[in-house]
Design a protein around this motif. Structure first.
Motif, PDB file in Angstrom:
ATOM      1  N   LEU A 193       0.825  -1.207   0.000  1.00 35.89           N
ATOM      2  CA  LEU A 193       0.000   0.000   0.000  1.00 35.89           C
ATOM      3  C   LEU A 193       0.863   1.264   0.000  1.00 35.89           C
ATOM      4  O   LEU A 193       0.544   2.242  -0.687  1.00 35.89           O
ATOM      5  CB  LEU A 193      -0.943  -0.008   1.204  1.00 35.89           C
ATOM      6  CG  LEU A 193      -2.063  -1.052   1.144  1.00 35.89           C
ATOM      7  CD1 LEU A 193      -2.866  -1.038   2.444  1.00 35.89           C
ATOM      8  CD2 LEU A 193      -2.989  -0.805  -0.047  1.00 35.89           C
ATOM      9  N   ASN A 194       1.945   1.253   0.747  1.00 37.23           N
ATOM     10  CA  ASN A 194       2.839   2.414   0.723  1.00 37.23           C
ATOM     11  C   ASN A 194       3.456   2.601  -0.655  1.00 37.23           C
ATOM     12  O   ASN A 194       3.650   3.734  -1.117  1.00 37.23           O
ATOM     13  CB  ASN A 194       3.925   2.265   1.784  1.00 37.23           C
ATOM     14  CG  ASN A 194       3.413   2.547   3.185  1.00 37.23           C
ATOM     15  OD1 ASN A 194       2.383   3.206   3.355  1.00 37.23           O
ATOM     16  ND2 ASN A 194       4.108   2.049   4.193  1.00 37.23           N
ATOM     17  N   GLY A 195       3.760   1.496  -1.329  1.00 35.73           N
ATOM     18  CA  GLY A 195       4.253   1.584  -2.700  1.00 35.73           C
ATOM     19  C   GLY A 195       3.233   2.209  -3.621  1.00 35.73           C
ATOM     20  O   GLY A 195       3.584   3.003  -4.510  1.00 35.73           O
ATOM     21  N   GLN A 196       1.968   1.888  -3.410  1.00 37.08           N
ATOM     22  CA  GLN A 196       0.913   2.490  -4.234  1.00 37.08           C
ATOM     23  C   GLN A 196       0.808   3.992  -3.987  1.00 37.08           C
ATOM     24  O   GLN A 196       0.592   4.777  -4.924  1.00 37.08           O
ATOM     25  CB  GLN A 196      -0.419   1.797  -3.960  1.00 37.08           C
ATOM     26  CG  GLN A 196      -0.485   0.368  -4.448  1.00 37.08           C
ATOM     27  CD  GLN A 196      -1.839  -0.271  -4.198  1.00 37.08           C
ATOM     28  OE1 GLN A 196      -2.875   0.349  -4.385  1.00 37.08           O
ATOM     29  NE2 GLN A 196      -1.833  -1.525  -3.757  1.00 37.08           N
ATOM     30  N   VAL A 197       0.957   4.398  -2.736  1.00 37.92           N
ATOM     31  CA  VAL A 197       0.940   5.842  -2.431  1.00 37.92           C
ATOM     32  C   VAL A 197       2.082   6.547  -3.146  1.00 37.92           C
ATOM     33  O   VAL A 197       1.893   7.594  -3.789  1.00 37.92           O
ATOM     34  CB  VAL A 197       1.018   6.073  -0.911  1.00 37.92           C
ATOM     35  CG1 VAL A 197       1.245   7.564  -0.603  1.00 37.92           C
ATOM     36  CG2 VAL A 197      -0.256   5.579  -0.239  1.00 37.92           C
ATOM     37  N   LEU A 198       3.276   5.993  -3.057  1.00 41.23           N
ATOM     38  CA  LEU A 198       4.432   6.609  -3.705  1.00 41.23           C
ATOM     39  C   LEU A 198       4.285   6.612  -5.225  1.00 41.23           C
ATOM     40  O   LEU A 198       4.821   7.491  -5.912  1.00 41.23           O
ATOM     41  CB  LEU A 198       5.711   5.879  -3.300  1.00 41.23           C
ATOM     42  CG  LEU A 198       6.060   5.929  -1.805  1.00 41.23           C
ATOM     43  CD1 LEU A 198       7.299   5.100  -1.518  1.00 41.23           C
ATOM     44  CD2 LEU A 198       6.258   7.368  -1.342  1.00 41.23           C
ATOM     45  N   ALA A 199       3.530   5.653  -5.754  1.00 40.92           N
ATOM     46  CA  ALA A 199       3.314   5.579  -7.203  1.00 40.92           C
ATOM     47  C   ALA A 199       2.193   6.490  -7.675  1.00 40.92           C
ATOM     48  O   ALA A 199       2.073   6.740  -8.884  1.00 40.92           O
ATOM     49  CB  ALA A 199       3.007   4.137  -7.607  1.00 40.92           C
ATOM     50  N   GLY A 200       1.358   7.000  -6.735  1.00 42.76           N
ATOM     51  CA  GLY A 200       0.329   7.948  -7.150  1.00 42.76           C
ATOM     52  C   GLY A 200      -1.051   7.760  -6.564  1.00 42.76           C
ATOM     53  O   GLY A 200      -1.951   8.565  -6.837  1.00 42.76           O
ATOM     54  N   ALA A 201      -1.288   6.728  -5.761  1.00 44.59           N
ATOM     55  CA  ALA A 201      -2.609   6.547  -5.148  1.00 44.59           C
ATOM     56  C   ALA A 201      -2.884   7.673  -4.153  1.00 44.59           C
ATOM     57  O   ALA A 201      -2.007   8.060  -3.386  1.00 44.59           O
ATOM     58  CB  ALA A 201      -2.697   5.193  -4.453  1.00 44.59           C
ATOM     59  N   GLN A 202      -4.124   8.177  -4.164  1.00 42.92           N
ATOM     60  CA  GLN A 202      -4.477   9.322  -3.323  1.00 42.92           C
ATOM     61  C   GLN A 202      -5.366   8.950  -2.137  1.00 42.92           C
ATOM     62  O   GLN A 202      -5.650   9.792  -1.284  1.00 42.92           O
ATOM     63  CB  GLN A 202      -5.171  10.383  -4.188  1.00 42.92           C
ATOM     64  CG  GLN A 202      -4.233  10.997  -5.214  1.00 42.92           C
ATOM     65  CD  GLN A 202      -4.962  11.550  -6.417  1.00 42.92           C
ATOM     66  OE1 GLN A 202      -5.420  10.794  -7.273  1.00 42.92           O
ATOM     67  NE2 GLN A 202      -5.090  12.866  -6.486  1.00 42.92           N
ATOM     68  N   ALA A 203      -5.820   7.715  -2.096  1.00 46.59           N
ATOM     69  CA  ALA A 203      -6.570   7.156  -0.971  1.00 46.59           C
ATOM     70  C   ALA A 203      -6.366   5.655  -1.027  1.00 46.59           C
ATOM     71  O   ALA A 203      -5.964   5.106  -2.058  1.00 46.59           O
ATOM     72  CB  ALA A 203      -8.052   7.510  -1.061  1.00 46.59           C
TER      73      ALA A 203
END
Length: 366
Positions: A193-203
């Motif tokens: 999930l942290n990887g997704q945030v760093l890749a651009g996820a906003q929630a």
């Protein structure tokens, strides 16, 4: 650099900030009910090929947004990407759902599993970034993962299950083995999930699809404990923006207070929980997401609009509500019907966000 966000209604509602109307998105909004999705899947060859190609994943993520006035996009992927990356050999059989070539049944099996990192799922991270750019700031992008307990059910059962006999046997007969598996999964989910945030996820949303099959004490020990471990390790702010987190346990309405205490920004509700009761119990601490019965979408327009109003009025005035289905949209739904729901939410929801006389008096210092 990503394009500036134009519609932040969804993010604002999750953070209990004022909005002009109730935001709406639908779980499984990119799926088999859409003819364009079925065409993309046929072109890709199979479901996993659709997930593992960022161009296809982007294409199907955007398909419902081209049809409907949704307030958020959700990454097109599958909750079983982590077990697949652990080497269990995920595959799908027509009419039977997901299956694994290798199952987890004992301590040696658990010991042999790696803890995955974002790099082990780089195709998902690439898809997140591709989708975020393609959205061009129109709406926010939601990243997600299955909960450790839910992932473990598939890994131990070898696929879908009606009785969950293998994982429940392990839970009672060898709890230390199951705890070791859940700990590895919690660490892997946190990194994912942290990887997704760093890749651009906003929630972010954590899908605890099978938490509701547990008794209360077992839910606390084997599901919620590990979601709390994830919550404690998540990136909650990135590049000056808060990253709201939604926790969703299907059939988990009896544990709302316990879920809220773990620290999510919002709790997802299925259709078996009364939203007015949920707001009275935990609405002061978290936002709520949901919770219309997905089968309402089989009905005619007037019925859909009536049921939308029932959910909106159940929540009542003010922010902190994201409208959604109580679970994923069904594949046999007429693709015209979600538009009735989405348009009704936006139209009927406005009156629940209009300033009241007391609010205006307060603003004017009266």
């Amino acid at each position: 650099m990503f394009p500036e966000l134009k519609n932040d209604r969804f993010l604002r509602a999750l953070l209990k900030q004022p909005v002009d109307t109730t935001p709406v998105w639908m779980m499984r909004q990119a799926g088999r009910y859409l003819p364009e999705y079925r065409a993309s899947r046929a072109t890709a060859g199979d479901f996993l090929s659709l997930c593992k190609n960022d161009a296809f994943a982007c294409e199907v993520t955007l398909q419902p947004l081209k049809r409907y006035d949704l307030d958020a996009a959700i990454l097109f992927s599958d909750i079983l990407t982590i077990p697949d990356a652990m080497g269990l050999g995920l595959y799908f059989e027509a009419g039977e759902g997901p299956k694994f070539k290798h199952t987890i049944r004992n301590k040696a099996d658990v010991d042999a599993l790696p803890v995955t990192t974002a790099n082990d799922l780089d195709y998902v991270m690439k898809a997140v970034t591709t989708i975020r750019h393609a959205l061009n700031g129109d709406v926010p992008l939601i990243g997600f993962s299955g909960s450790p307990w839910t992932l473990a059910t598939y890994m131990i059962e070898g696929g879908s299950s009606k009785d969950f006999r293998h994982i429940k046997a392990m839970m009672y007969q060898s709890p230390e083995t199951l705890h070791a598996l859940l700990d590895k999964l919690a660490k892997s989910v946190t990194a994912y999930l942290n990887g997704q945030v760093l890749a651009g996820a906003q929630a972010l949303q954590i899908f605890d699809t099978w938490g509701g099959i547990l008794s209360g004490p077992m839910y606390q020990q084997f599901s919620l404990l590990y979601m709390k471990q994830i919550m404690d390790g998540l990136i909650r702010e990135h590049e000056g923006k808060k990253i709201p987190v939604i926790m969703f346990t299907k059939n988990g309405g009896q544990w709302l207070e316990n879920m809220a205490a773990t620290g999510p920004d919002a709790i997802g509700l299925d259709w078996t929980t009364d939203i007015a009761e949920a707001r009275a119990r935990v609405g002061h601490d978290v936002a709520l997401q949901g919770n219309i019965d997905p089968c309402v979408l089989y009905a005619d327009k007037d019925v859909i609009e009536r049921e939308v109003e029932n959910v909106l009025s159940g929540f009542g005035d003010g922010t902190g509500h994201v409208f959604n289905l109580g679970h994923g949209i069904h594949q046999f739904v007429n693709p015209d019907h979600p538009k009735y729901l989405i348009d009704a939410v936006h139209e009927l929801g406005r009156k629940y966000h209009e300033p009241k006389f007391d609010d205006l008096d307060a603003l004017n210092g009266l």
